[in-house]
Design a protein around this motif. Structure first.
Motif, short mmCIF file in Angstrom:
data_model
loop_
_atom_site.label_atom_id
_atom_site.label_comp_id
_atom_site.label_asym_id
_atom_site.label_seq_id
_atom_site.Cartn_x
_atom_site.Cartn_y
_atom_site.Cartn_z
N THR A 248 0.85 -1.19 0.00
CA THR A 248 0.00 0.00 0.00
C THR A 248 0.89 1.24 0.00
O THR A 248 1.80 1.37 0.82
N TYR A 249 0.62 2.13 -0.95
CA TYR A 249 1.44 3.34 -1.11
C TYR A 249 0.56 4.55 -0.81
O TYR A 249 -0.32 4.88 -1.60
N TYR A 250 0.78 5.16 0.32
CA TYR A 250 0.00 6.33 0.71
C TYR A 250 -1.51 6.08 0.57
O TYR A 250 -2.23 6.80 -0.14
N PHE A 251 -1.97 5.01 1.20
CA PHE A 251 -3.39 4.63 1.27
C PHE A 251 -3.95 4.11 -0.05
O PHE A 251 -5.16 3.91 -0.17
N VAL A 252 -3.11 3.90 -1.05
CA VAL A 252 -3.58 3.33 -2.33
C VAL A 252 -3.03 1.91 -2.43
O VAL A 252 -1.81 1.72 -2.49
N PRO A 253 -3.89 0.88 -2.45
CA PRO A 253 -3.39 -0.49 -2.48
C PRO A 253 -2.74 -0.84 -3.82
O PRO A 253 -3.34 -0.68 -4.87
N ALA A 254 -1.50 -1.26 -3.76
CA ALA A 254 -0.74 -1.78 -4.91
C ALA A 254 -0.96 -0.99 -6.19
O ALA A 254 -1.40 -1.52 -7.20
N PRO A 255 -0.64 0.32 -6.20
CA PRO A 255 -0.93 1.11 -7.41
C PRO A 255 -0.13 0.67 -8.63
O PRO A 255 -0.65 0.65 -9.74
N TRP A 256 1.15 0.28 -8.43
CA TRP A 256 1.96 -0.12 -9.59
C TRP A 256 1.42 -1.40 -10.20
O TRP A 256 1.32 -1.52 -11.42
N GLN A 292 -13.99 9.84 -6.81
CA GLN A 292 -14.90 10.86 -6.31
C GLN A 292 -14.82 11.02 -4.79
O GLN A 292 -15.35 11.98 -4.23
N GLU A 293 -14.19 10.05 -4.12
CA GLU A 293 -14.12 10.11 -2.66
C GLU A 293 -13.12 11.18 -2.21
O GLU A 293 -12.16 11.48 -2.93
N PRO A 294 -13.33 11.73 -1.02
CA PRO A 294 -12.35 12.71 -0.50
C PRO A 294 -11.00 12.05 -0.32
O PRO A 294 -10.90 10.87 0.02
N PRO A 295 -9.90 12.77 -0.57
CA PRO A 295 -8.56 12.16 -0.42
C PRO A 295 -8.28 11.77 1.02
O PRO A 295 -8.68 12.46 1.96
N LYS A 296 -7.59 10.63 1.17
CA LYS A 296 -7.25 10.15 2.51
C LYS A 296 -5.96 10.77 3.02
O LYS A 296 -5.57 10.55 4.16
N SER A 297 -5.27 11.49 2.16
CA SER A 297 -4.04 12.17 2.55
C SER A 297 -3.88 13.40 1.67
O SER A 297 -4.29 13.41 0.51
N LYS A 298 -3.29 14.44 2.24
CA LYS A 298 -3.07 15.66 1.47
C LYS A 298 -1.74 15.63 0.73
O LYS A 298 -1.43 16.56 -0.02
N LYS A 299 -0.97 14.59 0.92
CA LYS A 299 0.34 14.51 0.28
C LYS A 299 0.20 14.22 -1.21
O LYS A 299 -0.70 13.49 -1.64
N VAL A 300 1.13 14.76 -1.98
CA VAL A 300 1.06 14.62 -3.43
C VAL A 300 1.24 13.17 -3.87
O VAL A 300 0.71 12.74 -4.90
N GLN A 301 1.98 12.38 -3.08
CA GLN A 301 2.18 10.97 -3.45
C GLN A 301 0.86 10.21 -3.48
O GLN A 301 0.66 9.34 -4.32
N HIS A 302 -0.04 10.56 -2.57
CA HIS A 302 -1.35 9.89 -2.54
C HIS A 302 -2.14 10.20 -3.80
O HIS A 302 -2.67 9.29 -4.47
N SER A 303 -2.22 11.48 -4.16
CA SER A 303 -3.00 11.84 -5.36
C SER A 303 -2.34 11.31 -6.62
O SER A 303 -3.03 10.88 -7.56
N ASN A 304 -1.00 11.29 -6.67
CA ASN A 304 -0.32 10.75 -7.85
C ASN A 304 -0.64 9.28 -8.06
O ASN A 304 -0.94 8.83 -9.17
#
Length: 939
Positions: A248-256, A292-304
């Motif tokens: 999990t990368y900044y609350f995103v499960p296995a993005p790669w 559409q959900e609110p971001p779980k983190s304000k860090k740019v890594q999460h949104s990326n």
């Protein structure tokens, strides 16, 4: 990794590095390095054998010296000796030295390969990992020859550790990329697919990268990966971030891994299995919902990470182009990004929406964002984003918004960056012609285009204006009046002078009744521009003057005085001098009737083909260019709720597609084109010519590649050193869809890239093809996709021709291949009992309904391969129907729009004689003959 002992600190290396860093000058550094090299050389050549630690230390120093930019010409053998050590650190340094310094031509490769083989056979995971990393880093052809057969076995072995599987998958991927011909496809391919189900996500990630690359070249081998990829993606998407903590990368499960799985699915059409397709749709909907959900983190890594998965999901939705709901949702999601503060997101959103605009399901949804895109064009600071906005406006344009979009593009053109002006000019010219219902608007638009960006208006644009004005009586007077007014400006671009000269020479008489535009005023206006123009434009104006002699006899004397002047008769340019002499003589000795005949108004362009195209028809049978433009217009008229055709020319058949005419600059020839004008050619005759090229003959090997696709739908259709053409097709009853992938194998852009489908007259009535346009620029190493929608109206014998024309490094490329759309693609298999089969067989006993062929086997007579080919041909393979179990029996129905044609086939192999007898019975003789021809070529 084993722990490093205190003795592995290599104090001597640390001291050497410290000395280098403390050097005050380059000369001091070189002096210290030379001293160290002499010391190392003496140690290696000394009588005393060095222990492993000393070898490792000295090899490490050599490696450091090399990384500083100095040549190293010794120590290689000592590094190879380190490979045989059982200590991890010594073996690691040996492999590191070899990976960096040893090239593929080294004489030590055989020794290195032996050491690598020993480590791979040791089953020590640490040593195996080092060996695999070395193979991947060197990646030479010699390495591929030595280990390409061994690594797949390690990859799929049941007792291989997860870390080694990861290294093996990535190592094999590296070898496949460098030497694809040396990596054998075999039993391991079906087993490697199941690594997508592995519990270790690192193994799954590495395997997905490998399978994606392999599937691009061998889609049939890996098609079972689709269901497994969907299953794995579903588990990731629906999991909570706590379920996959390590990945999990900044609350995103296995993005790669998610991105890689989505890319793998883009190698295939939508899944045919309803359950798999439904599960994939759920995954994509979940990804869109999470966006559409609110971001779980304000860090740019999460949104990326979150946006990376989202954009890849949207790419898959666009690739499948089959779910209207998902396409519209994707469009709305991208619309939210158009005003995002992050520049990269705005760029990606515009780029993705360009593709969405070409889908019939999402075109209307894209159009709702027109104001936002126009605003981006006006306010965006980044030129690359503005360029994407122009592309999107062009893609979303149809008859309902054409005038608004063209006006905005013209406004932007005045301040546009020079690098994209020519592209905007071409797009404005295309749209103005494509959606012109009122041709006075078209004339105004093009003249305005010349005024704003005359330097970027190519000859093809003003040729096209003249062609349209010549062919439309209702716009000729308006065009003459408009160009006359435009020429009164103090500063006119030369292209405007060309257009004005030609149109006034043809239709100046239509405005001569107005005292403000009398014949003499027209002549004086044109002649006032004469001295400012280039030689080709002056030659055209001289042709206009001689036309005026015929149109306006009252100014004949004035024109003769100009032609008689020394500046013309003694002109340094041979072309101008010749024209002046000949035109003067013509006006002097020719009677009024002769002048009227020689200088009569240019006729509308008739429906005639170019001489080169006629030659192609003579060799290959009659063929015409499929009018892709009419298809696009039909679609846009359906969207706008209007059935009125927007015909550009008086004759729809003789009008080419504007995209082929302008963006292609080398596309299929105009039906009314003549040779291109040159500065020394006769502009009077050749002013309408187009620079288009004729269709090339079929590329070598085209027939063989075509035959391979009779029994399969996916694969590489054509490949040379520049271009690769891949196909993926799906057919259902009388409808089909073909995805054509054009891959640029070079590092240089393809410009004016224009693929065109060519059908014969007979084929056009039997087969409806709707082809979506592709981007005229293909970047180096990039791939573009073209979608062809197919409808079989009636049975047909021929195949369409795909012609591709483009410019590569300034050289014009032109090639043609057969497009594998054959009658058997519209087969629907039919299951039958033995009794039903032979009853139907007897009913088709008319001699005209049966075609039989006895032929020699071209390939090994393998029963399983034969079965696969018959099933791939489209018919059902009927088991236990024929009394002879060695024979093969099939049944199916050919679906066309007008009728259905039942078909029975029987294939009798004779292993002893290595021959086949193929019998086909259908209710139509021509169908039996064609199917027999196609199937006979497969065995």
């Amino acid at each position: 990794m084993p722990a490093v002992s205190k003795g592995d600190g290599m104090r001597g290396l640390a001291v050497f590095i410290s000395d280098i860093r403390n050097c005050k000058s380059k000369e001091a550094e070189i002096k210290r390095i030379n001293k160290e090299l002499a010391n190392i050389r003496s140690k290696f050549k000394g009588d005393k054998a060095l222990d492993g630690y000393s070898k490792k230390k000295y090899v490490c120093k050599l490696l450091f010296i090399f990384l500083l930019g100095h040549d190293i010409d010794f120590g290689h053998m000592e590094a190879v000796n380190l490979l045989s050590s059982n200590r991890y650190t010594e073996k690691q340094i040996g492999y590191l030295f070899i990976s960096v310094l040893v090239n593929s031509n080294s004489e030590l490769i055989r020794l290195i390969n032996n050491a690598i083989k020993n480590d791979l056979a040791s089953r020590n995971p640490t040593f195996m990992g080092l060996a695999l990393h070395c193979i991947a880093n060197v990646g030479s052809r010699e390495m591929a020859e030595a280990f390409a057969g061994e690594i797949p076995k390690i990859l799929v072995a049941g007792d291989t550790m997860d870390s080694v599987k990861q290294s093996a998958a990535l190592c094999l991927l590296r070898l496949y990329r460098t030497s694809p011909d040396l990596v054998p496809m075999g039993d391991w391919t079906s087993r490697v697919v199941h690594l997508l189900n592995d519990q270790h996500l690192g193994v799954v990630t590495a395997a997905t990268s490998l399978i994606t690359t392999l599937a691009q070249k061998n889609p049939e081998e890996f098609k079972t990966s689709v269901s497994l990829a969907v299953s794995r993606l579903s588990r990731i998407v629906t999991s909570a971030s706590t379920d996959l903590q390590d990945y999990t990368y900044y609350f995103v499960p296995a993005p790669w891994l998610s991105v890689k799985l989505l890319r793998l699915l883009q190698c295939y059409p939508p899944p045919e299995d309803p359950a798999v397709r439904g599960r994939l749709t759920e995954c994509l909907e979940t990804i869109l919902n999470k966006a559409q959900e609110p971001p779980k983190s304000k860090k740019v890594q999460h949104s990326n990470a979150k946006n990376a998965v989202l954009f890849e999901a949207i790419s898959l939705i666009i690739h499948h182009d089959s779910e209207p709901n998902l396409l519209v949702r994707a469009c709305n999601q991208l619309g939210q990004f158009l005003q995002h503060r992050e520049t990269n997101l705005r760029y990606l959103a515009l780029e993705s929406m360009c593709t969405l605009a070409s889908s019939e399901f999402s075109h209307e949804a894209v159009k709702t964002h027109i104001e936002t895109v126009i605003n981006a064009l006006k306010t965006e600071r980044d030129v690359s984003v503005r360029q994407r906005a122009v592309d999107l406006l062009y893609a979303m344009c149809d008859r309902s918004n054409a005038q608004q979009i063209v006006a905005e593009m013209l406004n932007y053109l005045e301040t546009a960056d020079y690098s994209i002006r020519e592209e905007i000019v071409l797009k404005v010219a295309i749209l103005a012609e494509k959606y012109a219902v009122d041709y006075t608007w078209y004339v105004d638009t093009i003249l305005n285009l010349i005024r704003i960006a005359g330097d970027y208006v190519s000859e093809e644009v003003w040729y096209r204006v003249i062609q349209i004005v010549i062919n439309r009586d209702d716009v000729q007077g308006y065009a003459a009046k408009t160009v006359f007014e435009a020429l009164q400006a103090p500063a006119c671009h030369e292209n405007l002078v060309k257009v004005g000269g030609y149109i006034l020479g043809e239709f100046g008489n239509l405005i001569a009744g107005d005292p403000r535009s009398s014949p003499l005023i027209q002549f004086n206006l044109l002649h006032s521009k004469f001295h400012l123009c280039s030689v080709p434009t002056r030659a055209l104006l001289l042709s206009t003057y001689i036309k005026f002699v015929n149109l306006f006899p009252e100014i004949k004397t004035t024109i003769q005085d100009v032609l008689r002047s020394d500046s013309q008769l003694k002109n340094a340019d041979v072309e101008l001098q010749q024209r002046a002499v000949e035109y003067l003589r013509l006006s002097t000795i020719a009677s009024t009737d002769i002048l009227a005949t020689v200088l009569e108004e240019m006729p509308p362009f008739p429906e005639r083909e170019s001489s080169i195209l006629a030659k192609l028809k003579k060799k290959k049978g009659p063929g015409t260019v499929t009018d892709l433009e009419e298809i696009k217009k039909e679609r846009s008229s359906d969207m706008n709720g209007s059935a009125e055709p927007a015909s550009v020319n008086a004759s729809a058949v003789s009008t080419p597609s504007p995209s082929a005419d302008l963006l292609g600059l080398g596309a299929a020839p105009l039906a009314n084109s003549a040779p291109p004008p040159s500065s020394s050619g006769s502009l009077l005759v050749d002013v309408f010519s187009d620079s288009a090229s004729a269709v090339a003959p079929l590329a070598p090997g085209s027939d063989d590649n075509f035959a391979r696709f009779v029994c399969k739908n996916n694969g590489v259709l054509f490949e040379n050193q520049l271009l690769q053409i891949g196909l993926k097709s799906e057919f259902r009853q009388n409808l089909g869809r073909m995805f054509i992938f054009y891959g640029n194998k070079t590092s240089t852009q393809f410009l004016n890239f224009t693929p065109t489908v060519i059908c014969s007259d007979d084929l056009q009535s039997s087969l409806n093809l709707q082809t979506k346009p592709v981007d005229p620029t293909v970047d180096g190493g990039a791939q573009v996709q073209q979608v062809v929608n197919i409808e079989c109206v009636s049975d047909f014998m021929e195949a369409p021709i795909l012609n591709i024309q483009f410019r590569y490094g300034g050289t014009f490329q032109n090639l043609s291949v057969k497009l594998p759309i054959t009658l058997n693609k519209f087969f629907q298999p039919t299951e039958m009992s033995s009794q039903d089969f032979f009853q139907r067989w007897k009913q088709l006993s008319n001699p005209k309904q049966e075609v039989q062929n006895i032929f020699k086997a071209k390939h090994p007579m393998d029963a399983e391969i034969t079965k696969a080919k018959i099933i791939g041909f489209g018919s059902a393979l009927l088991e236990e129907v024929d009394p002879n179990p060695a024979n093969f029996v099939g049944a199916g129905i050919i679906h066309t729009k007008t009728t259905q044609i039942g078909c029975l086939l029987r294939l009798e192999p004779n292993l002893q004689a290595q021959m086949y007898r193929l019998t086909l019975r259908t209710s139509k003789e021509a169908v039996s003959q064609r199917l027999c021809e196609l199937l006979s070529e497969q065995f």
